[in-house]
Design a protein around this motif. Structure first.
Motif, mmCIF file in Angstrom:
data_model
loop_
_atom_site.group_PDB
_atom_site.id
_atom_site.type_symbol
_atom_site.label_atom_id
_atom_site.label_comp_id
_atom_site.label_asym_id
_atom_site.label_seq_id
_atom_site.Cartn_x
_atom_site.Cartn_y
_atom_site.Cartn_z
ATOM 1 N N ARG A 66 -43.861 33.365 22.758
ATOM 2 C CA ARG A 66 -45.225 33.375 23.305
ATOM 3 C C ARG A 66 -45.514 34.705 23.998
ATOM 4 N NH1 ARG A 66 -47.756 28.964 27.653
ATOM 5 N NH2 ARG A 66 -49.708 30.114 28.052
ATOM 6 N N LEU A 67 -44.577 35.190 24.775
ATOM 7 C CA LEU A 67 -44.757 36.443 25.499
ATOM 8 C C LEU A 67 -44.900 37.620 24.543
ATOM 9 C CD1 LEU A 67 -44.755 38.032 28.195
ATOM 10 C CD2 LEU A 67 -42.254 38.153 27.976
ATOM 11 N N PHE A 68 -44.008 37.696 23.555
ATOM 12 C CA PHE A 68 -44.025 38.832 22.642
ATOM 13 C C PHE A 68 -45.243 38.793 21.713
ATOM 14 C CE2 PHE A 68 -39.080 38.782 22.746
ATOM 15 C CZ PHE A 68 -39.108 39.331 24.020
ATOM 16 N N SER A 69 -45.702 37.610 21.383
ATOM 17 C CA SER A 69 -46.818 37.484 20.443
ATOM 18 C C SER A 69 -48.149 37.908 21.055
ATOM 19 C CB SER A 69 -46.929 36.038 19.937
ATOM 20 O OG SER A 69 -45.771 35.662 19.212
ATOM 21 N N ALA A 70 -48.290 37.743 22.357
ATOM 22 C CA ALA A 70 -49.550 38.096 23.031
ATOM 23 C C ALA A 70 -49.229 38.701 24.392
ATOM 24 C CB ALA A 70 -50.444 36.871 23.169
ATOM 25 N N PRO A 71 -48.701 39.939 24.413
ATOM 26 C CA PRO A 71 -48.228 40.527 25.667
ATOM 27 C C PRO A 71 -49.266 41.342 26.423
ATOM 28 C CG PRO A 71 -47.623 41.958 23.861
ATOM 29 C CD PRO A 71 -48.363 40.779 23.251
ATOM 30 N N GLU A 72 -50.472 41.445 25.915
ATOM 31 C CA GLU A 72 -51.449 42.368 26.479
ATOM 32 C C GLU A 72 -51.732 42.120 27.956
ATOM 33 O OE1 GLU A 72 -53.119 41.337 22.274
ATOM 34 O OE2 GLU A 72 -51.823 40.406 23.802
ATOM 35 N N PHE A 73 -51.681 40.860 28.374
ATOM 36 C CA PHE A 73 -52.007 40.530 29.760
ATOM 37 C C PHE A 73 -51.061 41.191 30.757
ATOM 38 C CE2 PHE A 73 -48.664 37.535 28.861
ATOM 39 C CZ PHE A 73 -48.038 37.307 30.083
ATOM 40 N N LEU A 74 -49.877 41.558 30.308
ATOM 41 C CA LEU A 74 -48.899 42.155 31.217
ATOM 42 C C LEU A 74 -49.384 43.475 31.786
ATOM 43 C CD1 LEU A 74 -45.614 41.533 29.185
ATOM 44 C CD2 LEU A 74 -46.316 40.350 31.274
ATOM 45 N N LEU A 75 -50.190 44.202 31.036
ATOM 46 C CA LEU A 75 -50.629 45.527 31.463
ATOM 47 C C LEU A 75 -51.504 45.467 32.714
ATOM 48 C CD1 LEU A 75 -51.369 47.116 27.983
ATOM 49 C CD2 LEU A 75 -49.473 47.671 29.527
ATOM 50 N N SER A 76 -52.194 44.376 32.893
ATOM 51 C CA SER A 76 -53.016 44.226 34.093
ATOM 52 C C SER A 76 -52.348 43.353 35.154
ATOM 53 C CB SER A 76 -54.387 43.629 33.734
ATOM 54 O OG SER A 76 -54.237 42.369 33.108
ATOM 55 N N ALA A 77 -51.283 42.666 34.780
ATOM 56 C CA ALA A 77 -50.635 41.744 35.718
ATOM 57 C C ALA A 77 -49.564 42.414 36.577
ATOM 58 C CB ALA A 77 -50.014 40.571 34.948
ATOM 59 N N PHE A 78 -48.939 43.482 36.043
ATOM 60 C CA PHE A 78 -47.819 44.110 36.739
ATOM 61 C C PHE A 78 -47.922 45.626 36.638
ATOM 62 C CE2 PHE A 78 -46.296 39.989 35.176
ATOM 63 C CZ PHE A 78 -45.860 39.405 36.361
ATOM 64 N N SER A 79 -47.313 46.298 37.590
ATOM 65 C CA SER A 79 -47.271 47.761 37.551
ATOM 66 C C SER A 79 -46.387 48.214 36.395
ATOM 67 C CB SER A 79 -46.709 48.307 38.865
ATOM 68 O OG SER A 79 -45.326 47.980 38.990
ATOM 69 N N MET A 80 -46.554 49.472 36.008
ATOM 70 C CA MET A 80 -45.722 50.022 34.935
ATOM 71 C C MET A 80 -44.244 49.997 35.328
ATOM 72 S SD MET A 80 -47.813 50.575 32.519
ATOM 73 C CE MET A 80 -48.724 49.161 33.181
ATOM 74 N N GLU A 81 -43.971 50.212 36.611
ATOM 75 C CA GLU A 81 -42.583 50.205 37.081
ATOM 76 C C GLU A 81 -41.964 48.815 36.948
ATOM 77 O OE1 GLU A 81 -44.785 53.565 38.673
ATOM 78 O OE2 GLU A 81 -45.154 51.392 38.789
ATOM 79 N N ARG A 82 -42.742 47.780 37.255
ATOM 80 C CA ARG A 82 -42.218 46.417 37.125
ATOM 81 C C ARG A 82 -42.071 46.020 35.656
ATOM 82 N NH1 ARG A 82 -43.457 42.432 42.140
ATOM 83 N NH2 ARG A 82 -43.083 43.975 43.778
ATOM 84 N N LEU A 83 -42.976 46.487 34.819
ATOM 85 C CA LEU A 83 -42.832 46.211 33.391
ATOM 86 C C LEU A 83 -41.583 46.899 32.836
ATOM 87 C CD1 LEU A 83 -46.499 46.472 32.063
ATOM 88 C CD2 LEU A 83 -45.170 44.405 32.545
ATOM 89 N N GLU A 84 -41.373 48.140 33.224
ATOM 90 C CA GLU A 84 -40.180 48.867 32.765
ATOM 91 C C GLU A 84 -38.913 48.112 33.170
ATOM 92 O OE1 GLU A 84 -37.701 52.170 31.401
ATOM 93 O OE2 GLU A 84 -39.749 51.565 30.948
ATOM 94 N N GLN A 85 -38.826 47.716 34.434
ATOM 95 C CA GLN A 85 -37.643 46.996 34.902
ATOM 96 C C GLN A 85 -37.508 45.645 34.203
ATOM 97 O OE1 GLN A 85 -35.885 46.791 39.168
ATOM 98 N NE2 GLN A 85 -37.385 45.139 39.099
ATOM 99 N N GLY A 86 -38.623 44.948 34.030
ATOM 100 C CA GLY A 86 -38.571 43.643 33.388
ATOM 101 C C GLY A 86 -38.130 43.710 31.945
ATOM 102 N N PHE A 87 -38.609 44.711 31.221
ATOM 103 C CA PHE A 87 -38.206 44.810 29.817
ATOM 104 C C PHE A 87 -36.761 45.267 29.668
ATOM 105 C CE2 PHE A 87 -42.824 44.679 28.814
ATOM 106 C CZ PHE A 87 -42.753 43.615 27.922
ATOM 107 N N TRP A 88 -36.242 45.991 30.652
ATOM 108 C CA TRP A 88 -34.803 46.263 30.650
ATOM 109 C C TRP A 88 -34.014 44.973 30.902
ATOM 110 C CZ3 TRP A 88 -31.692 49.543 28.669
ATOM 111 C CH2 TRP A 88 -32.088 50.865 28.437
ATOM 112 N N ALA A 89 -34.501 44.133 31.799
ATOM 113 C CA ALA A 89 -33.831 42.857 32.043
ATOM 114 C C ALA A 89 -33.826 41.997 30.783
ATOM 115 C CB ALA A 89 -34.529 42.114 33.191
ATOM 116 N N ILE A 90 -34.947 41.982 30.081
ATOM 117 C CA ILE A 90 -35.077 41.142 28.883
ATOM 118 C C ILE A 90 -34.109 41.573 27.790
ATOM 119 C CG2 ILE A 90 -36.644 40.544 26.995
ATOM 120 C CD1 ILE A 90 -38.931 40.656 29.054
ATOM 121 N N GLN A 91 -33.908 42.869 27.627
ATOM 122 C CA GLN A 91 -33.061 43.348 26.533
ATOM 123 C C GLN A 91 -31.585 43.474 26.904
ATOM 124 O OE1 GLN A 91 -33.225 47.887 25.768
ATOM 125 N NE2 GLN A 91 -35.168 47.454 26.796
#
Length: 223
Positions: A59-84
């Motif tokens: 669900r997250l990967f299929s429609a991830p656009e909302f993340l850009l407004s929900a979190f800072s770029m720094e939090r997205l970077e850290q989160g995607f490192w956690a995911i992988q």
């Protein structure tokens, strides 16, 4: 010795799952020194439901656009490192091999990553997480921890990743193309050389550095 932080996402809603991944204080990955603060996922133990987590990743990967407004770029970077990463057992790197999750669901999870690149990373490439995404997921074939010759899931998952990388390579984003080439250089799929030859022919105007990187990926000679 640092203690582990306990997390329980059993029964978590999708929104709570997303917050678990991204809503943390940003801690840069320590380099060249000990006794520095570490990212949250380096010392985390998580209770979770594998099938539910796999569905949430799709669900997250299929429609991830909302993340850009929900979190800072720094939090997205850290989160995607956690995911992988393989630091937490509910990371996507672990879920795609989790025996409690049917292979077709794990296959869908990998295929949905195309949309992650198409709808998010092509818009904002962050720092290093998208570039290293497929390095994290495909490196086992590069270092021979997994082998196509074994058949079974080693071969099946390799094919799924290859097909997904082929689609990402067709995106107009050069950052996404480079990330796909990085993954292809580690995946060691037998169709790689032919795919990259076609990519170079179809993209005659790419710069010399990217062309050289593509040729190195075709030789499985990338870092």
């Amino acid at each position: 010795m640092d203690s582990y932080t306990q997390y329980n996402i059993v029964g978590a809603s999708f929104e709570e799952f997303v917050a678990f991944l991204f809503d943390h204080e940003v801690i840069p990955i320590p380099r060249n020194g000990a006794n520095k603060p570490i990212p949250w996922y380096w010392k985390a133990e998580v209770a979770f439901e594998p099938i539910r987590v796999a569905c949430d990743y799709v669900r997250l990967f299929s429609a991830p656009e909302f993340l850009l407004s929900a979190f800072s770029m720094e939090r997205l970077e850290q989160g995607f490192w956690a995911i992988q990463s393989s630091n937490i057992e509910c990371s996507v790197a672990e879920i795609i091999w989790h025996k409690q999750v049917p292979f077709v669901m794990r296959e869908n999870c990998v295929r949905s990553m195309f949309h992650l690149f198409e709808k998010l990373f092509a818009i904002n490439a962050l720092e290093t997480a998208p570039e290293m995404w497929w390095d994290s997921l495909a490196y086992d074939w590069y270092c021979d921890n997994r082998s196509r010759a074994k058949g079974g899931e080693d071969e099946g998952m390799q094919n799924v990743m290859f097909e997904t990388l082929e689609k990402i390579l067709s995106l107009p984003s050069l950052k996404c193309q480079a990330a796909a080439l990085h993954g292809l250089g580690h995946l060691k799929h037998p169709g790689t050389e032919q795919l990259i030859d076609r990519y170079i022919q179809d993209n005659e105007k790419i710069d010399a550095d990217l062309r050289d990187y593509a040729l190195a990926a075709a030789r499985f000679d990338v870092m």
